[in-house]
Design an enzyme around this catalytic site. Structure first.
Site, PDB file in Angstrom:
ATOM      1  N   VAL A  61     -21.055   0.878  -4.127  1.00  0.00           N
ATOM      2  CA  VAL A  61     -21.409  -0.765  -3.890  1.00  0.00           C
ATOM      3  C   VAL A  61     -22.845  -0.931  -3.530  1.00  0.00           C
ATOM      4  O   VAL A  61     -23.539  -1.617  -3.915  1.00  0.00           O
ATOM      5  CB  VAL A  61     -20.506  -1.134  -3.145  1.00  0.00           C
ATOM      6  CG1 VAL A  61     -20.457  -2.590  -2.690  1.00  0.00           C
ATOM      7  CG2 VAL A  61     -18.846  -0.772  -3.426  1.00  0.00           C
ATOM      8  N   GLY A 103     -25.597   2.089   3.694  1.00  0.00           N
ATOM      9  CA  GLY A 103     -24.697   2.972   2.852  1.00  0.00           C
ATOM     10  C   GLY A 103     -25.249   2.490   1.424  1.00  0.00           C
ATOM     11  O   GLY A 103     -24.830   1.309   0.813  1.00  0.00           O
ATOM     12  N   LYS A 127       0.951  -1.180   0.156  1.00  0.00           N
ATOM     13  CA  LYS A 127       0.050  -0.091  -0.032  1.00  0.00           C
ATOM     14  C   LYS A 127       0.935   1.024   0.035  1.00  0.00           C
ATOM     15  O   LYS A 127       2.150   1.167   0.324  1.00  0.00           O
ATOM     16  CB  LYS A 127      -0.950  -0.020   1.151  1.00  0.00           C
ATOM     17  CG  LYS A 127      -2.112   0.812   1.280  1.00  0.00           C
ATOM     18  CD  LYS A 127      -3.362  -0.149   0.434  1.00  0.00           C
ATOM     19  CE  LYS A 127      -4.469   0.798   0.351  1.00  0.00           C
ATOM     20  NZ  LYS A 127      -5.831   0.142   0.004  1.00  0.00           N
ATOM     21  N   TYR A 149     -25.675   0.790  -3.950  1.00  0.00           N
ATOM     22  CA  TYR A 149     -26.508   0.962  -4.903  1.00  0.00           C
ATOM     23  C   TYR A 149     -26.502  -0.370  -5.906  1.00  0.00           C
ATOM     24  O   TYR A 149     -27.516  -1.014  -6.134  1.00  0.00           O
ATOM     25  CB  TYR A 149     -26.224   2.185  -5.895  1.00  0.00           C
ATOM     26  CG  TYR A 149     -27.236   2.085  -7.062  1.00  0.00           C
ATOM     27  CD1 TYR A 149     -28.379   3.009  -6.909  1.00  0.00           C
ATOM     28  CD2 TYR A 149     -26.945   1.715  -8.312  1.00  0.00           C
ATOM     29  CE1 TYR A 149     -29.070   3.298  -8.166  1.00  0.00           C
ATOM     30  CE2 TYR A 149     -27.554   2.028  -9.208  1.00  0.00           C
ATOM     31  CZ  TYR A 149     -28.678   2.590  -9.184  1.00  0.00           C
ATOM     32  OH  TYR A 149     -29.690   2.654 -10.387  1.00  0.00           O
ATOM     33  N   GLY A 176     -24.272   3.977  -1.447  1.00  0.00           N
ATOM     34  CA  GLY A 176     -23.269   4.612  -2.445  1.00  0.00           C
ATOM     35  C   GLY A 176     -22.848   3.836  -3.594  1.00  0.00           C
ATOM     36  O   GLY A 176     -23.902   2.893  -3.958  1.00  0.00           O
TER      37      GLY A 176
HETATM   38  P1  NAD Z   1     -19.194   5.488  -1.268  1.00  0.00           P
HETATM   39  O1  NAD Z   1     -18.458   6.275  -0.796  1.00  0.00           O
HETATM   40  O2  NAD Z   1     -19.595   5.344  -2.949  1.00  0.00           O
HETATM   41  O3  NAD Z   1     -20.593   5.029  -0.526  1.00  0.00           O
HETATM   42  C1  NAD Z   1     -20.508   4.912   0.617  1.00  0.00           C
HETATM   43  C2  NAD Z   1     -21.930   5.421   1.045  1.00  0.00           C
HETATM   44  O4  NAD Z   1     -22.130   5.322   2.557  1.00  0.00           O
HETATM   45  C3  NAD Z   1     -22.168   6.966   0.869  1.00  0.00           C
HETATM   46  O5  NAD Z   1     -23.434   6.965   0.104  1.00  0.00           O
HETATM   47  C4  NAD Z   1     -22.248   7.649   2.229  1.00  0.00           C
HETATM   48  O6  NAD Z   1     -23.078   8.695   2.213  1.00  0.00           O
HETATM   49  C5  NAD Z   1     -22.896   6.353   3.167  1.00  0.00           C
HETATM   50  N1  NAD Z   1     -22.566   6.619   4.535  1.00  0.00           N
HETATM   51  C6  NAD Z   1     -21.421   7.141   5.204  1.00  0.00           C
HETATM   52  N2  NAD Z   1     -21.503   7.048   6.493  1.00  0.00           N
HETATM   53  C7  NAD Z   1     -22.618   6.517   6.638  1.00  0.00           C
HETATM   54  C8  NAD Z   1     -23.361   6.096   7.682  1.00  0.00           C
HETATM   55  N3  NAD Z   1     -22.780   6.266   8.958  1.00  0.00           N
HETATM   56  N4  NAD Z   1     -24.631   5.608   7.669  1.00  0.00           N
HETATM   57  C9  NAD Z   1     -25.143   5.376   6.637  1.00  0.00           C
HETATM   58  N5  NAD Z   1     -24.455   5.746   5.457  1.00  0.00           N
HETATM   59  C10 NAD Z   1     -23.180   6.521   5.332  1.00  0.00           C
HETATM   60  O7  NAD Z   1     -18.328   4.130  -1.192  1.00  0.00           O
HETATM   61  P2  NAD Z   1     -18.452   2.859  -1.989  1.00  0.00           P
HETATM   62  O8  NAD Z   1     -17.291   2.519  -3.074  1.00  0.00           O
HETATM   63  O9  NAD Z   1     -19.650   2.222  -2.269  1.00  0.00           O
HETATM   64  O10 NAD Z   1     -17.767   1.832  -0.956  1.00  0.00           O
HETATM   65  C11 NAD Z   1     -18.461   1.443   0.631  1.00  0.00           C
HETATM   66  C12 NAD Z   1     -17.541   0.516   1.295  1.00  0.00           C
HETATM   67  O11 NAD Z   1     -16.899  -0.555   0.770  1.00  0.00           O
HETATM   68  C13 NAD Z   1     -16.199   1.409   2.006  1.00  0.00           C
HETATM   69  O12 NAD Z   1     -16.061   1.063   3.327  1.00  0.00           O
HETATM   70  C14 NAD Z   1     -15.356   0.973   0.950  1.00  0.00           C
HETATM   71  O13 NAD Z   1     -13.831   1.115   1.592  1.00  0.00           O
HETATM   72  C15 NAD Z   1     -15.624  -0.652   0.717  1.00  0.00           C
HETATM   73  N6  NAD Z   1     -15.062  -1.115  -0.370  1.00  0.00           N
HETATM   74  C16 NAD Z   1     -15.254  -0.600  -1.644  1.00  0.00           C
HETATM   75  C17 NAD Z   1     -14.845  -1.148  -2.823  1.00  0.00           C
HETATM   76  C18 NAD Z   1     -15.198  -0.402  -4.141  1.00  0.00           C
HETATM   77  O14 NAD Z   1     -14.743  -1.396  -5.129  1.00  0.00           O
HETATM   78  N7  NAD Z   1     -15.804   0.588  -4.330  1.00  0.00           N
HETATM   79  C19 NAD Z   1     -13.972  -2.180  -2.791  1.00  0.00           C
HETATM   80  C20 NAD Z   1     -13.820  -2.965  -1.309  1.00  0.00           C
HETATM   81  C21 NAD Z   1     -14.096  -2.201  -0.319  1.00  0.00           C
END
Ligand code: NAD
Length: 357
Positions: free
Chosen positions: A184, A180, A80, A186, A182
């Site tokens: 993922v 959440g 990392k 969605y 966001g």
């Molecule tokens: P994102 O930022 O698109 O979505 C996160 C969502 O969570 C947002 O809509 C935000 O408003 C909401 N949120 C934040 N705090 C909150 C709370 N306390 N209660 C309710 N909702 C809350 O992120 P993402 O890309 O969808 O990733 C989601 C999680 O998965 C993260 O922890 C990320 O590290 C992990 N992750 C993502 C990926 C990827 O491919 N995107 C891969 C591995 C892990």
């Protein structure tokens, strides 16, 4: 604790500190292990309060990548990088290219990708200076946004957990509480909806929540109420440490399976879930879809092949759950054993001499 003490505690192979005066780049690249292959892991840009905080973060994240890659069966090690600075104010083309040159100088021992504070356009700048970068734009032969692939992996993991707990992998008629919505969350809601499952969701962002309500007819609750939803599956897809002393007794689910990293505040919360008979899908296994996706870039990206590989997470989760039952250990421990055993065995395989030109 001194730097060498921190590095030796968990057996890191290499930690490099990079400083570039003209661009202001202050970066640390940590390589935890290259036993299984090059160390792949994203570069995070964050305004760390101290250099020690940055070092602690990069070491923790690099080790996590070793376990994630190993458990996913990838020929990748764990690494990392962090750049110390505010991405909104201090990120520039020059700084990213200086970082790209740092990566290139490691000759492929470390491969970078996007993470918090960096994005696909930043990878484009970094790629001018190094071959060792993934998560590039689809138009440049990259894999694009990993979220739909991660969500597909989580959905696959949900089904594997259902098969183990209810004897049937189908989500039809089951209730999934998604924290959440966001990128993922969605896409996960979409899969559950399409299979006839009921989705109850929450988000602190009204805009993101409205989107899933509009597209998949989900029911909503206030952020604090998501833990008490009467459901088969709780899917944390927002932030870490949501399984903690305050939430654990409120849960009414049979399964916890979601994308968020570091869902257990402490390992003892994983022990508690095991005692309560709630199946926890270890986060670093079920959310490995994004890593599997960028890994495919190293061999010429093909979305279909990436999705097929991600589908294999069904078996990975199943094996961990079955090991947990057989040995009566929490699933997070079973997942650690799977990763550690694979690294140990492959290290053994590498001990015989092979002449290479
Ligand atoms: P994102 O930022 O698109 O979505 C996160 C969502 O969570 C947002 O809509 C935000 O408003 C909401 N949120 C934040 N705090 C909150 C709370 N306390 N209660 C309710 N909702 C809350 O992120 P993402 O890309 O969808 O990733 C989601 C999680 O998965 C993260 O922890 C990320 O590290 C992990 N992750 C993502 C990926 C990827 O491919 N995107 C891969 C591995 C892990």
């Amino acid at each position: 604790m001194g730097v060498f003490e921190m590095v030796s505690a968990d057996g890191y192979e290499q930690v490099d500190f990079w400083f570039d005066k003209p661009t202001g780049l202050k970066a640390i690249i940590a390589i935890h292990s290259t036993t299984l292959g090059p160390a792949l892991g994203g570069v995070r840009m964050w305004p760390y309060k101290s250099e020690e905080e940055a070092l602690t973060d990069v070491l923790r994240l690099a080790k996590g990548m070793t376990y994630k890659a190993a458990a996913a069966g990838l020929n990748l090690g764990g690494g990392k990088a962090v750049i110390i600075g505010d991405p909104k104010q201090q990120k520039s083309e020059a700084l990213l290219r200086a970082f790209g040159r740092a990566v290139e100088s490691l000759h492929g021992r470390y491969i970078t990708a996007e993470d918090m504070g960096t994005n696909i356009w930043d990878m484009d700048h970094i790629s001018v200076e190094t071959r060792y970068v993934t998560g590039l734009l689809a138009s440049k032969g990259g894999s694009g946004d990993p979220s739909p692939v991660t969500a597909y992996g989580v959905y696959t993991g949900l089904k594997a957990c259902c098969k183990e707990v209810f004897g049937d992998a189908s989500l039809n008629g089951k209730t999934v509480a998604i924290q959440g919505t966001g990128s993922v969350g969605y896409n996960l809601a979409k899969h559950v909806y399409k299979e006839g499952g009921r989705v109850v969701a929450t988000d602190v962002s009204g805009e993101n929540l409205e989107r899933v309500v509009r597209d998949f007819n989900v029911e909503t609750v206030k952020p604090e109420d998501i833990y008490g939803v009467d459901c088969e599956i709780f899917a944390p897809c927002a932030v870490g440490a949501v399984i903690n002393d305050q939430t654990i007794n409120r849960l009414k689910c049979k399964i916890i399976a979601g994308a968020a990293n570091n869902q257990l505040e402490h390992e003892r919360h994983g022990d508690l879930l095991h005692q309560k008979g709630i199946l926890y899908a270890p986060d670093f296994v079920i959310n490995a879809g994004g890593l599997l996706n960028v890994y495919e870039e190293l061999h010429g990206y093909n979305r279909e092949r990436a999705m097929q590989k991600v589908g294999q997470l069904f078996q990975a989760i199943t094996s961990i759950v079955q090991m947990s039952r057989r040995e009566n250990i929490p699933t997070y421990q079973a997942a650690n054993h799977v990763a550690e055993d694979r690294i140990r065995l492959i290290r053994e395989v590498s001990r015989t001499y092979l002449k290479r030109n």
